[in-house]
Design a protein around this motif. Structure first.
Motif, PDB file in Angstrom:
ATOM      1  N   ARG A 134      17.527  28.139  63.123  1.00  0.00           N
ATOM      2  CA  ARG A 134      17.682  28.069  61.660  1.00  0.00           C
ATOM      3  C   ARG A 134      19.150  27.831  61.339  1.00  0.00           C
ATOM      4  O   ARG A 134      19.932  28.772  61.176  1.00  0.00           O
ATOM      5  CB  ARG A 134      17.181  29.358  61.023  1.00  0.00           C
ATOM      6  CG  ARG A 134      15.694  29.598  61.250  1.00  0.00           C
ATOM      7  CD  ARG A 134      15.270  30.987  60.817  1.00  0.00           C
ATOM      8  NE  ARG A 134      15.578  31.257  59.421  1.00  0.00           N
ATOM      9  CZ  ARG A 134      15.373  32.423  58.821  1.00  0.00           C
ATOM     10  NH1 ARG A 134      14.854  33.421  59.517  1.00  0.00           N
ATOM     11  NH2 ARG A 134      15.684  32.588  57.565  1.00  0.00           N
ATOM     12  N   PRO A 135      19.554  26.554  61.278  1.00  0.00           N
ATOM     13  CA  PRO A 135      20.981  26.239  61.057  1.00  0.00           C
ATOM     14  C   PRO A 135      21.558  26.860  59.793  1.00  0.00           C
ATOM     15  O   PRO A 135      22.724  27.243  59.775  1.00  0.00           O
ATOM     16  CB  PRO A 135      20.986  24.706  60.989  1.00  0.00           C
ATOM     17  CG  PRO A 135      19.784  24.297  61.777  1.00  0.00           C
ATOM     18  CD  PRO A 135      18.760  25.342  61.504  1.00  0.00           C
ATOM     19  N   ARG A 136      20.757  26.951  58.736  1.00  0.00           N
ATOM     20  CA  ARG A 136      21.277  27.545  57.499  1.00  0.00           C
ATOM     21  C   ARG A 136      21.646  29.009  57.701  1.00  0.00           C
ATOM     22  O   ARG A 136      22.651  29.491  57.184  1.00  0.00           O
ATOM     23  CB  ARG A 136      20.254  27.409  56.372  1.00  0.00           C
ATOM     24  CG  ARG A 136      19.974  25.993  55.945  1.00  0.00           C
ATOM     25  CD  ARG A 136      21.180  25.370  55.277  1.00  0.00           C
ATOM     26  NE  ARG A 136      20.895  23.987  54.935  1.00  0.00           N
ATOM     27  CZ  ARG A 136      21.704  22.977  55.155  1.00  0.00           C
ATOM     28  NH1 ARG A 136      22.881  23.206  55.737  1.00  0.00           N
ATOM     29  NH2 ARG A 136      21.392  21.750  54.805  1.00  0.00           N
ATOM     30  N   LEU A 137      20.831  29.722  58.462  1.00  0.00           N
ATOM     31  CA  LEU A 137      21.156  31.118  58.736  1.00  0.00           C
ATOM     32  C   LEU A 137      22.417  31.217  59.587  1.00  0.00           C
ATOM     33  O   LEU A 137      23.270  32.087  59.355  1.00  0.00           O
ATOM     34  CB  LEU A 137      19.983  31.810  59.436  1.00  0.00           C
ATOM     35  CG  LEU A 137      20.182  33.287  59.781  1.00  0.00           C
ATOM     36  CD1 LEU A 137      20.469  34.109  58.527  1.00  0.00           C
ATOM     37  CD2 LEU A 137      18.962  33.838  60.515  1.00  0.00           C
ATOM     38  N   ILE A 138      22.554  30.324  60.554  1.00  0.00           N
ATOM     39  CA  ILE A 138      23.773  30.296  61.369  1.00  0.00           C
ATOM     40  C   ILE A 138      24.979  30.045  60.475  1.00  0.00           C
ATOM     41  O   ILE A 138      26.016  30.717  60.587  1.00  0.00           O
ATOM     42  CB  ILE A 138      23.677  29.211  62.457  1.00  0.00           C
ATOM     43  CG1 ILE A 138      22.534  29.524  63.427  1.00  0.00           C
ATOM     44  CG2 ILE A 138      24.989  29.106  63.229  1.00  0.00           C
ATOM     45  CD1 ILE A 138      22.272  28.410  64.429  1.00  0.00           C
ATOM     46  N   ASP A 139      24.860  29.065  59.583  1.00  0.00           N
ATOM     47  CA  ASP A 139      25.967  28.753  58.682  1.00  0.00           C
ATOM     48  C   ASP A 139      26.349  29.950  57.830  1.00  0.00           C
ATOM     49  O   ASP A 139      27.534  30.238  57.607  1.00  0.00           O
ATOM     50  CB  ASP A 139      25.592  27.581  57.771  1.00  0.00           C
ATOM     51  CG  ASP A 139      25.537  26.257  58.517  1.00  0.00           C
ATOM     52  OD1 ASP A 139      25.937  26.220  59.698  1.00  0.00           O
ATOM     53  OD2 ASP A 139      25.086  25.255  57.922  1.00  0.00           O
ATOM     54  N   ARG A 140      25.349  30.663  57.338  1.00  0.00           N
ATOM     55  CA  ARG A 140      25.622  31.815  56.495  1.00  0.00           C
ATOM     56  C   ARG A 140      26.326  32.922  57.273  1.00  0.00           C
ATOM     57  O   ARG A 140      27.229  33.578  56.762  1.00  0.00           O
ATOM     58  CB  ARG A 140      24.320  32.327  55.871  1.00  0.00           C
ATOM     59  CG  ARG A 140      23.817  31.431  54.758  1.00  0.00           C
ATOM     60  CD  ARG A 140      22.406  31.762  54.312  1.00  0.00           C
ATOM     61  NE  ARG A 140      22.140  31.030  53.073  1.00  0.00           N
ATOM     62  CZ  ARG A 140      22.258  31.564  51.860  1.00  0.00           C
ATOM     63  NH1 ARG A 140      22.627  32.829  51.741  1.00  0.00           N
ATOM     64  NH2 ARG A 140      22.023  30.848  50.789  1.00  0.00           N
ATOM     65  N   CYS A 141      25.902  33.124  58.504  1.00  0.00           N
ATOM     66  CA  CYS A 141      26.577  34.124  59.340  1.00  0.00           C
ATOM     67  C   CYS A 141      28.019  33.706  59.612  1.00  0.00           C
ATOM     68  O   CYS A 141      28.925  34.551  59.639  1.00  0.00           O
ATOM     69  CB  CYS A 141      25.820  34.309  60.651  1.00  0.00           C
ATOM     70  SG  CYS A 141      24.200  35.111  60.475  1.00  0.00           S
ATOM     71  N   LEU A 142      28.242  32.415  59.799  1.00  0.00           N
ATOM     72  CA  LEU A 142      29.602  31.924  60.015  1.00  0.00           C
ATOM     73  C   LEU A 142      30.474  32.172  58.785  1.00  0.00           C
ATOM     74  O   LEU A 142      31.630  32.598  58.901  1.00  0.00           O
ATOM     75  CB  LEU A 142      29.582  30.430  60.349  1.00  0.00           C
ATOM     76  CG  LEU A 142      29.096  30.055  61.746  1.00  0.00           C
ATOM     77  CD1 LEU A 142      28.945  28.538  61.861  1.00  0.00           C
ATOM     78  CD2 LEU A 142      30.051  30.572  62.810  1.00  0.00           C
ATOM     79  N   GLY A 207      21.319  38.170  64.487  1.00  0.00           N
ATOM     80  CA  GLY A 207      20.382  37.110  64.807  1.00  0.00           C
ATOM     81  C   GLY A 207      19.018  37.382  64.224  1.00  0.00           C
ATOM     82  O   GLY A 207      18.682  38.516  63.876  1.00  0.00           O
ATOM     83  N   HIS A 208      18.224  36.307  64.120  1.00  0.00           N
ATOM     84  CA  HIS A 208      16.853  36.410  63.636  1.00  0.00           C
ATOM     85  C   HIS A 208      16.001  37.136  64.668  1.00  0.00           C
ATOM     86  O   HIS A 208      16.286  37.099  65.869  1.00  0.00           O
ATOM     87  CB  HIS A 208      16.312  35.001  63.385  1.00  0.00           C
ATOM     88  CG  HIS A 208      14.950  34.960  62.793  1.00  0.00           C
ATOM     89  ND1 HIS A 208      14.583  35.704  61.704  1.00  0.00           N
ATOM     90  CD2 HIS A 208      13.844  34.252  63.144  1.00  0.00           C
ATOM     91  CE1 HIS A 208      13.325  35.452  61.400  1.00  0.00           C
ATOM     92  NE2 HIS A 208      12.850  34.584  62.260  1.00  0.00           N
ATOM     93  N   SER A 209      14.957  37.797  64.229  1.00  0.00           N
ATOM     94  CA  SER A 209      14.077  38.518  65.146  1.00  0.00           C
ATOM     95  C   SER A 209      13.453  37.573  66.171  1.00  0.00           C
ATOM     96  O   SER A 209      13.059  36.454  65.845  1.00  0.00           O
ATOM     97  CB  SER A 209      12.955  39.217  64.368  1.00  0.00           C
ATOM     98  OG  SER A 209      13.483  40.189  63.506  1.00  0.00           O
ATOM     99  N   GLY A 210      13.391  38.023  67.413  1.00  0.00           N
ATOM    100  CA  GLY A 210      12.733  37.260  68.451  1.00  0.00           C
ATOM    101  C   GLY A 210      13.609  36.289  69.208  1.00  0.00           C
ATOM    102  O   GLY A 210      13.120  35.568  70.084  1.00  0.00           O
TER     103      GLY A 210
END
Length: 333
Positions: A134-142, A207-210
């Motif tokens: 999920r690139p958007r979630l990665i971006d948000r974490c960044l 990170g996302h679950s799983g």
């Protein structure tokens, strides 16, 4: 109301003793005998601290008011510090934080929550497949990492199910350190490589679950196994196996790893673009000509001329704007 005669004496008038014999004062005790503790987990009001070599259970003192205590905090603790069963100490002071990783429940929620305090690195763990990245979630974490002043580390798992190249290309302009692993069974070489990147640092894992986040933490700290869950083969979703953040000492180093619950979203309501730009030292000087409160994605943003003049790579400006734009988009967009 009781009435007295014209000349009442002391037998006629009796005063009720007051409940407080000492005058109130706004001065708080200094707690000079307090010892320093490091918060390793918080669960339903109970705070587990490491005080020297002792594991102490404590509660937040009333005098702290609504001030939060989170994993990674350095605190002053008083009371029974023996660490024996059924003993309880008090946290009377939270020391100034060097950093605070924050998130909101969603982008419309103005209430920000501190997830981890005093970390200096954020390890973003994502699977290349099962579940899909999920690139958007990665971006948000960044964005949250840059806002908090943390160095990001990207850990990609399950590379035997999908290639890492396409996803890594998106983040190469950011110069982020990264590790690529196969399925969740991490071999000794991989664990040793990750441990070297975590040595001497306090690293929060998100990170996302799983995606294998807790499995990796278990491999790094084998003596402190945490429960892991399976991923549903149809939905790609995993069970939340980590329900509270936990700090663990990294064996053989002075580092710490902090395992956090799996996240489905990472709200960025609290993010200020002027703080994110600090993570782009090659672009930051170019903002001197920006209008006040510039969002760095506007027609009169000075960064366009800065890049056009050859001061920075256009890919870096694109990456900055992509990260800032993710504040306005949901992870699945």
């Amino acid at each position: 109301m009781r009435r007295y005669g014209k000349n009442p004496d002391e037998d006629d008038i009796r005063t009720r003793a007051r409940g407080r014999s000492r005058p109130r004062t706004h001065r708080r005790p200094a707690h000079e005998d307090a010892e320093e503790g490091f918060v390793v987990t918080v669960d339903r009001g109970r705070v587990t601290c490491l005080v020297g070599e002792r594991v102490v259970t404590a509660m937040k003192a009333r005098e702290l008011g609504r001030k939060s205590v989170v994993v990674g905090d350095r605190v002053a603790v008083v009371g029974d510090l023996s660490g024996k069963k059924d003993t309880l100490a008090r946290i009377v002071r939270v020391e100034e934080r060097s950093s605070a990783l924050r998130r909101t429940a969603d982008d419309d929620d103005p209430f920000e929550r501190v997830v981890v305090a005093n970390a200096d690195q954020l390890a973003i763990v994502t699977a290349l497949a099962d579940p899909e990245p999920r690139p958007r979630l990665i971006d948000r974490c960044l964005v949250a990492a840059y806002d908090a002043g943390l160095d990001p580390l990207l850990i990609l798992t399950k590379s035997d199910l999908a290639p890492a190249g396409p996803l890594l290309e998106t983040y190469l302009p950011l110069g982020i350190r990264h590790v690529v692993t196969t399925r969740e069974q991490f071999d000794e070489d991989t664990v040793a490589g990750v441990r070297e990147l975590l040595s001497e640092r306090v690293t929060a894992f998100v990170g996302h679950s799983g995606v294998g986040k807790t499995t990796l933490v278990n491999a790094l700290v084998p003596d402190r196994q945490r429960a892991t869950g399976e991923v549903n083969a149809v939905t790609g979703r995993g069970r939340h196996t980590t329900v509270s953040a936990l700090a663990l000492p990294l064996p053989g180093t002075r580092g710490w790893v902090i395992d956090t619950p799996g996240v489905r979203s990472f709200g960025l309501h609290h993010i200020d673009p002027s703080r994110v730009i600090h993570a782009f030292p090659d672009l930051e000087p170019g903002t001197e000509g920006c209008p006040r409160a510039c969002g760095h994605d506007e027609p009169d943003c000075a960064l366009d001329d800065w890049v056009a003049e050859g001061h920075a790579d256009p890919a870096r400006l694109y990456s900055l704007r992509r990260l800032l734009a993710t504040r306005e988009r949901h992870e699945g967009d």
